[in-house]
Design a protein around this motif. Structure first.
Motif, short mmCIF file in Angstrom:
data_model
loop_
_atom_site.label_atom_id
_atom_site.label_comp_id
_atom_site.label_asym_id
_atom_site.label_seq_id
_atom_site.Cartn_x
_atom_site.Cartn_y
_atom_site.Cartn_z
N VAL A 695 41.35 24.51 39.20
CA VAL A 695 40.70 26.02 39.34
C VAL A 695 41.19 26.25 41.08
N TYR A 696 40.27 26.19 41.83
CA TYR A 696 40.44 25.97 43.53
C TYR A 696 41.40 25.01 43.47
N GLY A 697 42.20 24.38 43.77
CA GLY A 697 42.77 23.13 44.77
C GLY A 697 44.06 23.21 43.94
N THR A 698 44.67 24.13 42.96
CA THR A 698 46.59 23.80 43.15
C THR A 698 47.02 24.96 42.73
N ASP A 699 47.80 24.45 43.71
CA ASP A 699 49.14 26.06 44.59
C ASP A 699 49.37 26.21 43.44
N GLY A 700 49.15 28.30 43.24
CA GLY A 700 50.08 28.38 42.29
C GLY A 700 49.29 29.10 41.09
N PHE A 701 47.92 28.54 41.03
CA PHE A 701 47.29 27.88 39.67
C PHE A 701 46.61 29.44 39.32
N LYS A 702 46.74 30.40 40.21
CA LYS A 702 45.52 31.83 40.25
C LYS A 702 47.09 32.84 39.68
N GLU A 703 48.47 32.44 40.46
CA GLU A 703 49.26 33.08 39.32
C GLU A 703 49.66 32.32 38.11
N PHE A 704 49.66 31.69 37.90
CA PHE A 704 49.95 30.99 36.71
C PHE A 704 48.62 31.38 35.78
N PHE A 705 47.64 31.79 36.05
CA PHE A 705 46.16 32.33 34.67
C PHE A 705 47.10 34.22 35.05
N ARG A 706 47.45 34.33 35.80
CA ARG A 706 47.11 36.21 36.13
C ARG A 706 48.53 36.80 34.50
N GLU A 707 49.53 35.67 35.28
CA GLU A 707 50.88 36.19 34.74
C GLU A 707 50.72 34.49 32.74
N LEU A 708 50.41 33.78 32.70
CA LEU A 708 49.78 33.37 31.02
C LEU A 708 49.28 33.92 30.52
N THR A 709 47.79 34.67 30.48
CA THR A 709 47.06 35.14 29.91
C THR A 709 46.94 36.55 30.18
N PRO A 710 46.18 37.53 29.46
CA PRO A 710 46.97 38.85 29.46
C PRO A 710 45.01 39.71 30.53
N ILE A 711 45.33 39.18 31.19
CA ILE A 711 43.66 39.00 32.02
C ILE A 711 44.36 41.22 32.51
N GLN A 712 45.77 40.75 33.13
CA GLN A 712 45.52 42.55 33.66
C GLN A 712 45.29 43.02 32.19
N GLU A 713 46.40 43.22 30.99
CA GLU A 713 46.01 43.87 30.19
C GLU A 713 44.42 44.63 29.59
N ILE A 714 44.07 43.36 29.05
CA ILE A 714 42.28 43.09 29.49
C ILE A 714 42.06 44.05 30.54
N ALA A 715 42.19 44.11 31.35
CA ALA A 715 40.92 44.89 32.19
C ALA A 715 41.33 46.21 31.85
N GLY A 716 42.29 46.77 31.70
CA GLY A 716 42.46 47.95 30.82
C GLY A 716 41.87 48.88 29.87
N LEU A 717 41.35 47.90 28.76
CA LEU A 717 40.58 47.74 27.46
C LEU A 717 39.48 48.44 27.87
N LYS A 718 38.91 49.40 27.40
CA LYS A 718 37.90 50.73 27.26
C LYS A 718 37.31 50.11 26.54
N ILE A 719 36.70 49.11 27.03
CA ILE A 719 35.09 48.14 25.55
C ILE A 719 34.08 48.19 26.86
N GLY A 720 33.92 48.68 28.37
CA GLY A 720 33.00 49.21 28.85
C GLY A 720 32.63 50.29 29.98
N SER A 721 31.43 50.69 30.46
CA SER A 721 31.32 51.80 31.62
C SER A 721 32.19 50.74 32.79
N ARG A 722 31.57 49.22 32.88
CA ARG A 722 31.83 49.27 33.80
C ARG A 722 33.39 48.14 34.56
N PRO A 723 33.73 49.22 35.82
CA PRO A 723 34.93 48.21 36.12
C PRO A 723 34.90 46.68 35.92
N ALA A 724 35.89 46.23 35.57
CA ALA A 724 36.83 44.82 35.27
C ALA A 724 36.65 44.32 36.74
#
Ligand code: PGA
Length: 899
Positions: A695-724
């Motif tokens: 997770v922290y020692g692999t080049d490109g892991f952050k990008e892999f995670f952000r593109e493979l999963t719907p993380i960005q779209e989850i941030a847009g869900l209106k399920i809570g009052s606090r920012p993601a």
């Protein structure tokens, strides 16, 4: 498409409730969505079921999906989501019975079998405090309206169970259920507007009104029968909603005031209804019963002089209590009671004054006959409710990040001319300075100073807390949680801020200092957990703190499951939490104060989810001592407290587990405990290394995670009052734990629940020792059971289908290969140590439940991938975004504890 059988909707389960509800849902889809949609849905469903069953040639699910138009896709996803919701409902009906041994009578019997008498249980309960604390952590994807429809269906099914064919209104039950399903079908599952803190406060109030207020007093009545005595009110409810401002700028003093005012309204509203009903009930006449003087006096003071009630002193006394409660309602909430009294009356000064009057009534009734009128029944429950909920309903915690406290204190010190650059001081200098300030009652703040926005808002909220103490009593706010705590100065800074509002008082003239609200550190990284015992020892070493802690008799420490998991992986986090708790115990013993651990856990395994009963029982010896608080969040609130029956089961399980963990003798011998711990250190180290490397020692892991999963779209869900997220940074370190776990669950990788464990298990040579640990050590057993659940819900075959979403395909293949290898090792390692040939072999109920769901999730995943591709390629049809959000909702609903 036509060759596939058109079975009734859906036939793949033996559970008659699921079949029944599935059939009705099928009818609704046909009636409201049309024959074509019904057929398409049914085609995809049966293909998916066949595939899940391994039927030859059944791997063409995508074909059916390809045929769906965008509109059909949205409707299809809603259909599958509703099916999952109804399947959850059917399952919950079966699961209403407690886990074996998770009721108080069984716990008392188990303790007696160990030679621990009931008296010891009662003695423990006298100093116990057990609190589920409800938070607004954004993992509940369902709208409240949907949950309400679902609950109405559950009620109708209960009616059907009792042999009825019609409702009280003469409606056929099956038709009534079908109507609710049709309403579900026509209810928009996604919120259009964002949620405000006020909405979150209102949402949780429904659980108080419908579950906690009626259930807790009834539970106590049952427990009194088991115990043969009346323990103090040790089980209470807490809340973070309106007090937790860590990363949520929308929570400020106004929200704190609103939360408490609404809580007060609900509590007093409940008492008013109960008192009103008692007035109708207690028609005892002085002509037919002896009535003690205290009751006659209370009746006289009531001001109720109606001739028709002249000989009914209880009714008159109750009219007086009702009138005083109405006056209290007006005084505390600023609003007249819903059904005001005609009698003039003074408000109650505090809940104990109300309780005193109720006890006079109870004692009066008890003095006649066998006392049955007084102890059992509505009056007994009302007295219990007043003890438990006071005028504040739920104890509201405050929470803020230690970085914010540091900035606020720095500004106060700077403006007061005490220290120009607090941030530049080292820990020793900070402690010395803060202690000096805490030894005087002179505040740092000035009415005439102009502070920045953050400091102004933070000061306003502690002043609101002080006002709340004056209005609702000191039980309304008792704890102040410090996120990301790592040092003694983090704790002292909060005491400084509390002092600004008079909530910390320096001990002058030889008196001890006093803290009206307890500063509580939240340790939540692996390193901070390791350092926790040292920090607490140093804190207790300060004489002013020692004086406060000794007088109070206990101190709380909060431990965070999610962030430690994100930091160090599943096993290291679980072990780190266990070890930190264990190492804290002697520190507290040395300080002569009871330890109260507050477990910050969510529903998903990567956030400390799993059986709460098993988790509490698996705590290290000596760390429970009758006192425990646990967060209850998101989708878990509806699951555990959504109806009275399940709320009663879950509250009782929590209580029984706490009793057992506090009193049961340690099952492990010292020798086993020592060798298991040595093994665990090694396993944890291996798992940590593998997890951190990936997770922290692999080049490109952050990008892999952000593109493979719907993380960005989850941030847009209106399920809570606090920012993601707290910051704009995209670093994994800075991401909140919830979206991290949530997004891995959507892509079915569920990495936070298992990654690294397989590496550690396969490298550990002594397999017999592992098997021994799994068989005899509650800690390890519980850790492995949760791991097994999460593995069974993950599916790397489906996860692989998300790979094309990643831009750098070469890197993606490499990273995915490592994840897949880790999964196989974890899977094989788990089977080896439990001696199973497949996952969940020894847990048929969970196996059936998961197996039923999987075929419904897979098509949702495939659709999600398609929609994500189109969305990220720049297609701007709003239905695409809506489809993605619907699919996220549907998958989360089907997985249940995914957030
Ligand atoms: P937090 O919670 O981000 O509010 O600290 C983490 C969690 O509960 O997962």
């Amino acid at each position: 498409m036509q060759h596939r059988r058109m079975a009734s909707f859906p036939p793949i389960t033996q559970n008659p409730d699921i079949r029944f509800l599935g059939r009705l849902l099928g009818d609704v889809i046909r009636a409201y969505g049309g024959e074509k949609l019904y057929r398409q849905t049914e085609y995809i469903r049966s293909a998916s079921v066949d595939r899940a069953r391994g039927v030859a040639g059944a791997d063409l699910v995508d074909t059916g999906l390809d045929a769906l138009s965008l509109d059909d896709t949205l409707a299809f996803v809603r259909g599958f989501m509703l099916f999952s919701m109804l399947a959850n409902l059917a399952e919950d009906r079966q699961g209403i019975t407690a886990e074996p041994g998770a009721d108080l009578a069984s716990a008392v019997a188990a303790l007696e079998a160990h030679g621990i008498a009931k008296e010891a249980v009662l003695a423990l309960l006298e100093r116990a405090l057990i609190v589920p604390v409800l938070t607004a952590h954004p993992t509940e994807v369902r709208r409240k309206s949907m949950i309400d429809h679902k609950n109405r269906i559950a009620d109708l099914m209960l009616l059907m169970d009792s042999g009825r064919a019609e409702t009280d209104n003469g409606e056929k039950i099956e038709e009534a259920i079908a109507r609710q399903i049709a309403l579900l079908w026509q209810t928009r599952p996604l919120r259009r507007e964002r949620l405000y803190v006020q909405d979150e406060i209102e949402n949780v109030l429904a659980y108080f009104r419908d579950s906690f207020l009626p259930v807790l007093p009834a539970l106590y009545a049952k427990w009194e029968r088991v115990l043969g005595a009346r323990p103090q009110s040790f089980l209470r409810v807490g809340s973070w909603i309106g007090g937790d401002r860590d990363g949520n700028p929308n929570v400020q003093a106004d929200q704190l005031r609103f939360a408490l005012a609404r809580g007060c309204e609900a509590a007093i509203g409940h008492y008013l209804d109960a008192v009103h009903a008692l007035g109708a009930e207690l028609s005892v006449s002085t002509e037919l019963a002896h009535v003690p003087q205290a009751v006659l006096d209370l009746a006289e003071r009531s001001g109720d002089n109606a001739p028709s009630r002249k000989d009914e002193p209880y009714r008159r006394a109750i009219a007086g209590i009702y009138a005083r409660l109405c006056a209290t309602h007006l005084a505390l909430t600023g609003k007249a009671a819903p059904r005001p009294s005609v009698l003039p009356a003074d408000p109650y000064g505090d809940p104990s004054a109300l309780r005193r009057d109720l006890v006079i009534i109870a004692q009066g009734l008890a003095s006649e006959g066998d006392g049955a009128l007084a102890t059992g029944g509505a009056l007994g429950r009302l007295i219990r409710a007043v003890e438990t909920f006071g005028f504040h309903l739920a104890t509201l915690d405050m929470r803020q990040n230690s970085d914010v406290h540091e900035r606020v204190v720095a500004e106060l010190l700077n403006q007061a001319g005490v220290e120009a650059d607090y941030g530049a001081l080292d820990e020793y200098a900070r402690i010395a300075l803060l202690r000096r300030e805490l030894s005087t009652n002179r505040p740092l703040g000035s009415r005439f100073a102009v502070y920045g926005e953050e400091t102004t808002s933070e000061l306003a909220i502690v002043h609101a807390a002080a006002q709340a103490h004056r209005t609702y009593g000191s039980q309304s706010i008792t704890h102040y949680i410090i996120s990301k705590a790592e040092s003694v100065s983090d704790l002292l800074e909060v005491n400084i801020i509390l002092k600004e509002a008079g909530l910390w008082r320096a001990g002058t003239d030889g008196a001890s200092p006093q803290a009206a609200i307890m500063a509580v550190p939240l340790f939540e990284t692996i390193a901070d957990l390791e350092a926790a015992p040292k920090v607490m020892a140093a804190y207790f070493g300060l004489p002013e703190i020692a004086a406060i802690v000794t007088a109070r008799g206990h101190q709380e420490v909060m431990i965070g499951y999610s962030d430690s998991n994100k930091d160090g992986g599943y096993l290291t986090s679980t072990w780190g939490l266990h070890q930190a708790s264990k190492a804290l115990e002697p520190v507290f013993a040395q300080a002569g104060t009871a330890i109260q651990l507050f477990h910050g856990r969510g529903g998903a395994v990567g956030r400390g989810g799993g059986s709460a009963f098993a988790a509490i029982r698996a705590q290290p010896p000596g760390t429970v001592q009758g006192r425990i608080r646990v967060t209850e969040q998101g989708e878990i609130i509806a699951a555990k407290f959504g109806t009275r029956d399940v709320a009663a089961v879950n509250l009782e399980a929590m209580t029984s587990a706490t009793l057992l963990a506090s009193l049961e003798p340690e099952a492990l011998s010292d020798r086993d405990a020592a060798r298991f711990a040595t093994a665990m250190d090694r396993i944890s180290h291996g798992a940590f290394t593998a997890y951190r490397d990936l997770v922290y020692g692999t080049d490109g892991f952050k990008e892999f995670f952000r593109e493979l999963t719907p993380i960005q779209e989850i941030a847009g869900l209106k399920i809570g009052s606090r920012p993601a997220s707290r910051t704009k940074s995209t670093r994994i370190e800075d991401l909140r734990a919830i979206p991290w776990v949530f997004s891995w669950a959507q892509a079915r990788v569920m990495l936070p629940g298992w990654y690294g464990v397989g590496h550690a298990l396969s490298d550990f040579e002594d397999k017999a020792l592992l098997a021994d640990m799994a068989a005899t050590w509650p800690f390890f057993r519980s850790a492995m059971a949760n791991l097994e659940m999460v593995l069974a819900k993950s599916d790397l075959g489906i996860a692989r289908r998300y790979l094309p979403l990643v831009q750098d395909q070469a890197a993606a293949e490499g990273i995915f290969g490592r994840i897949a290898d880790g999964w196989s090792r974890t899977h094989d390692g788990l089977l080896a140590l439990t001696g199973q040939s497949r996952l969940l072999e020894k847990n048929p109920t969970l196996e059936t439940s998961i197996r039923l769901r999987l075929p419904y999730i897979e098509p949702l995943n495939l659709l999600q991938i398609e929609l994500l591709k189109r969305h990220r390629a720049g297609e701007d049809d709003p239905r695409i975004k809506e489809g993605i959000e619907l699919s996220i909702n549907a998958i989360a609903t089907a997985l249940r504890n995914s957030g």
